[in-house]
Design an enzyme around this catalytic site. Structure first.
Site, PDB file in Angstrom:
ATOM      1  CB  THR A 360     -49.285  59.191  68.565  1.00  0.00           C
ATOM      2  OG1 THR A 360     -49.573  60.580  68.788  1.00  0.00           O
ATOM      3  CG2 THR A 360     -47.836  59.044  68.135  1.00  0.00           C
ATOM      4  CG  HIS A 412     -32.299  48.752  70.628  1.00  0.00           C
ATOM      5  ND1 HIS A 412     -32.365  47.518  70.029  1.00  0.00           N
ATOM      6  CD2 HIS A 412     -31.348  49.436  69.935  1.00  0.00           C
ATOM      7  CE1 HIS A 412     -31.513  47.460  69.032  1.00  0.00           C
ATOM      8  NE2 HIS A 412     -30.864  48.605  68.958  1.00  0.00           N
TER       9      HIS A 412
END
Length: 441
Positions: A360, A412
């Site tokens: 993006t 994560h």
């Protein structure tokens, strides 16, 4: 006679909303001509005529919920009389009736200043338009009409409501409160701004007024909100940052831009360089290209990179497929094609399905730094930002360089901090020495 049917939705789409009729009963249509648009929670679908003829009847009004392959209306042969309207349709355009005082009164409660003045009386309003007109006390005579026969569309009415074009009759001599600014509009109304000139003098709200407007979310906006909130609730999102000296990439563009355009017919932009750099980094760190499925990790042996594009209907992410096999020119051409389709609302479900990684570019709008949200089920997204000249140290000397902050948001749960940081450093190194892309190092 032929039925007009809703296109077949994909498995993940259960229903849609009839956004716009481009034709009215009695009007001629040609085979392949777009006669209606349907908004789903992913894209806006065009409904085209399957034969030449005349639109005989409509079974659904703008704003109605429709299902896959449901009948919207019928097309008959030219010269055939339009079918009689259903009771629901018959309650649409209703002629104004004059009150004893000579002021025309609409069944929905708005009036016109002169019952005999045809310019201030509109009998061709659809139910959706009449609802907006009534709720916002609009004067139809002051609404710029962009319909095919000079009729007022739903978008015209919404734009007028935002501009405060309210009716000012004998009981409404004071200026009405203006509506909230344009950013509260639904994306599709912003995409269809009337071509007619706006009022020269802005309508001012009375002193002390606190105007507000409630606008329902479009299906696409609702879906965007659901997906973003879902990924925040599911993934363990962490973001790591770095900075890139963009001078080598800018020098490369400046040196070869003319030759690149002459050969490929498209300009060399930064996005294609980032796509290639990200692809090389994904090869070195496969877990960043992976996704989570329950208790499993799926490693993808291909590189399909989504490019986030801001459209008038919301953020969309078309997919560049097999980027490891695409040249810089091929990437630039596909990005330009996606941008054009996004502006015109022409992106298809196939264009936005899949994807193993996303990029993006908030720098297009001046963003200095951000923490992008992962596009599920992907596990990472790269954020580009504004390029700003800043003093940096090189070989013990302070020099001015065009610098860009880059961000990598990652899940994560499967990507460790070491891998995420090294992935971003790899992109930095490639962009600061573009020859690495040729050597794949």
């Amino acid at each position: 006679m032929a039925d007009i049917k809703v296109p077949v939705f994909s498995e993940s789409v259960s229903e849609g909303t009839l956004l716009t009729w481009h034709k009215q009963p009695g009007e001629p249509v040609k085979r392949g001509e777009v006669i209606a648009e349907i908004e789903t929670d992913k894209v806006v679908l065009e409904v085209t005529a399957q034969q030449d003829g005349v639109l005989q009847s409509v079974a659904k009004n703008e704003g109605d919920t429709v299902l896959s392959e449901e009948v919207l209306g019928t097309i008959g042969e030219a010269g055939a009389a339009p079918a009689a309207p259903t009771p629901d349709q018959a309650s649409g355009p209703v002629a104004n009736t004059a009150s004893a005082g000579g002021t025309a009164v609409h069944p929905n409660g708005y009036g016109t200043q002169d019952a005999g003045n045809e310019a201030t009386r509109r009998d061709d309003l659809s139910p959706a338009v009449r609802k907006i007109v009534a709720e916002n006390n609009l004067d139809p005579a002051r609404i710029p009409a962009t319909g095919p026969k000079g009729n007022i569309t739903k978008e015209d009415a919404v734009v007028a409501a935002q501009g405060g074009l309210t009716y000012q009759g004998p009981q409404d001599a004071a200026e009405p409160p203006s509506m909230r600014e344009a950013e509260t509009a639904t994306p599709q109304t912003q995409a269809r701004t009337p071509s007619a000139p706006a009022p020269t003098a802005p309508v001012q709200a009375p002193q002390g007024a606190r105007p507000e407007q409630r606008v329902p979310m479009t299906r696409i906006r609702q879906r965007i909100a659901e997906r973003l909130k879902e990924v925040q609730n599911t993934a363990a999102i962490l973001t790591t940052f770095n900075e890139v000296n963009m001078k080598p990439a800018m020098d490369l563009r400046k040196k070869y831009q003319d030759q690149f355009v002459a050969k490929h017919g498209v300009k060399l932009g930064f996005m294609s360089l980032f796509v290639r750099a990200a692809t090389e980094a994904l090869k070195q760190f496969p877990v960043v290209n992976a996704s989570v499925d329950g208790k499993d990790i799926i490693y993808h042996g291909y590189y399909d990179i989504g490019i986030a594009v801001a459209s008038d209907r919301g953020l969309v992410v078309p997919i560049l497929r097999d980027t490891d096999q695409l040249s810089l020119a091929a990437i630039e051409k596909q990005i330009a094609e996606f941008a054009t389709k996004a502006r015109g609302g022409k992106l298809t479900l196939e264009d936005m399905s899949g994807g193993t990684f996303s990029i993006t570019n908030g720098g297009t709008f001046g963003s200095m730094m951000s923490t992008p949200i992962i596009n599920a089920p992907q596990s990472a997204i790269l954020g580009m930002h504004n390029i700003i000249e800043r003093p940096v140290a090189e070989n013990g000397q302070v020099v001015i360089r065009p610098m860009m902050y880059v961000a990598l948001s990652y899940d994560h749960r499967i990507i460790d901090g070491k891998e995420a940081v090294q992935f971003l450093v790899t992109i930095k190194n490639i962009l600061e020495d573009p020859a690495r892309m040729l050597l794949e190092i």
